[in-house]
Structure formats: C-alpha cells, structure tokens
Design an enzyme around this catalytic site. Structure first.
Site, PDB file in Angstrom:
ATOM      1  N   THR A  35      -5.835  -8.825  -8.427  1.00 21.54           N
ATOM      2  CA  THR A  35      -5.708  -7.475  -7.864  1.00 21.54           C
ATOM      3  C   THR A  35      -4.302  -6.910  -8.040  1.00 21.54           C
ATOM      4  O   THR A  35      -3.990  -5.858  -7.504  1.00 21.54           O
ATOM      5  CB  THR A  35      -6.067  -7.463  -6.363  1.00 21.54           C
ATOM      6  N   HIS A  55      -2.967  -9.005   2.424  1.00 21.67           N
ATOM      7  CA  HIS A  55      -2.947  -7.557   2.167  1.00 21.67           C
ATOM      8  C   HIS A  55      -3.387  -6.836   3.427  1.00 21.67           C
ATOM      9  O   HIS A  55      -4.263  -7.304   4.154  1.00 21.67           O
ATOM     10  CB  HIS A  55      -3.901  -7.187   1.021  1.00 21.67           C
TER      11      HIS A  55
END
Length: 250
Positions: free
Chosen positions: A200, A115
């Site tokens: 997430t 990410h």
C-alpha cells in the site's frame, strides 16, 4: 537478486525517503500534497505500479464470497522491543523465528506497522486503526495480515508501543531488557477476508497475499489520538483502490 532487493525494501519500508534504485537517487513520497498517493506513480519509474497496477490495495471489502479458505496459523515468538517513528507510521521490525502458515506455505514475519484511519474498509466503513503484519516466504512471495481495530477498551500492547515511540522522525527506541509479542494484537478468531493485492506504499508491488482478519480487537480513543499525534493528526492511509474484477473470499 530481485527477491533479495524486495526483502531489503520491506525491512525499511514506509520510511520518509523511499529509494528509487537506478533512477537518480532519493524519491520523497508522502500522504499529502504534491507527493501524495495520487502522484506516487509519477514520482519515479520504479513507482509506476502505483498508477498502472490492476490489483492494488487497499480495497473496500464488499460482498465477500463465502468459501472454505485455507486455515491461517500463527507462530509468533517474542522479539526485542524496538519502536520506529519514520514519519509515516509507527513500525517494529521483527526478529527471526516468527511466521504464519497458510495453504501449505510458511511466511516469516518481517515487521508490523499501523495506519489511521484504516486503509481497508469493510462494507463502506473505515476503522480508526489498522495494523499490517508483513511476511515473506523463502521464494520471495509476500503475505500481509491486516487487523482492523474498533473503538473500545485500550490495547495493552499498543499502550507499550506508543509509550516508547520516539517523537523525533527517523529515530528508534530500543529496550533491550523488554520484549513484545505481536500475537497480543490478534483477535481470538483467525477467520479472514482473502484477496490478492499489493503493497500500500511505493513501489506498490503486486502479487501480495492479503488476509484481513474478520474479527476486530479494540483500541481506546486516547490510543487513537496518541498515534495520530505523531503525524500532526493527519491521516496515514492510501485511498481505496478499484477491485478490477477481483473476488474477496471469507
């Protein structure tokens, strides 16, 4: 059956089309616009934890409490070099035989992905890149090791991964004659911040054991730019979630 389904989800997690079983087929989610994180919990009943959960990840790691945490041991073997661009991240599924051991329990490594910016923060600060190493035990419980990269020298493994990453979404580059070892991403120390959290990405399932490493390997500015170029220079992170009374240990 529930654990089997979760394992299947994790192997295909973070794809541009997330499947909401039993509720009308495909559910599209993303990081921006009307399918972005603030709407995930309303896109499907299967995603309700994204808005109703009380132990969600990512978090801002602040005021971590000193503790004698269980030792984290890495047991990673080489795996075939296969890089996936799924429109949300660069991801690599991992072959059998690699694991972590912590608190008397073993978790098999399923996949790792990235990410940018980082999803977790430390004392209010983001990092330019974060890796998530996703593991599962035989009882179905999940453990994620987070690696927060700071800007500096280039990382050789990232250089290889980015070099083989396909530009076309939903495609994979496999190099049968080459192998990688995710241990090449690890810092020298296994000290970590420990907390209970969630996935997430949808369905944002909770009960995940999180271990975010306290030491930071480096990634070069060019490698950061290359990663973000695959996603039109857009961020691929979920916003910070409230702690709701959780304690983070270090």
């Amino acid at each position: 059956m529930k654990n089997v389904l979760l394992a299947v989800f994790l192997m295909v997690a973070l794809v541009p089309v997330a499947f909401a079983g039993g509720h009308g087929g495909e559910v599209h989610w993303g990081y921006h616009g009307d399918i972005g994180p603030e709407y995930w919990g309303d896109l499907s009943p299967d995603f309700h934890m994204c808005k109703d959960g009380k132990s969600q990840t990512p978090i801002d790691i602040v005021s971590a409490v000193e503790a004698d945490q269980p030792e984290l041991t890495f047991n990673y073997e080489d795996t075939t070099l296969a890089v996936i661009n799924n429109g949300h991240t660069i991801k690599a599924n991992y072959g059998e035989g690699s694991s972590i051991s912590v608190d008397g329990k073993t978790y098999q490594l399923l996949q790792f992905h990235f990410h940018s910016l980082s999803e977790n923060k430390v004392e209010g600060s983001y990092f330019p890149l974060e890796a998530h190493l996703v593991h599962q035990a035989t009882d179905g419980s999940l453990a994620v090791v987070g690696i927060l990269f700071e800007e500096g020298a280039a990382n050789p493994l990232l250089e290889r991964l980015w070099g083989y990453t396909p530009s076309k979404v939903n495609s994979t580059t496999t190099v049968g004659s080459a192998s990688i070892n995710v241990s090449d991403l690890l810092p020298e120390s296994a000290d970590y911040y420990g907390f209970t959290g969630s996935l997430t990405t949808p369905p944002c399932s909770e009960g995940v054991k999180w271990m975010v490493l306290q030491n930071n390997p480096t990634v070069s500015p060019a490698q950061i730019a290359k990663f973000r170029s695959f996603f039109n220079d857009q961020e691929t992170k979920r916003p910070i979630q409230p702690l709701n009374g959780r304690v983070v240990y270090k």
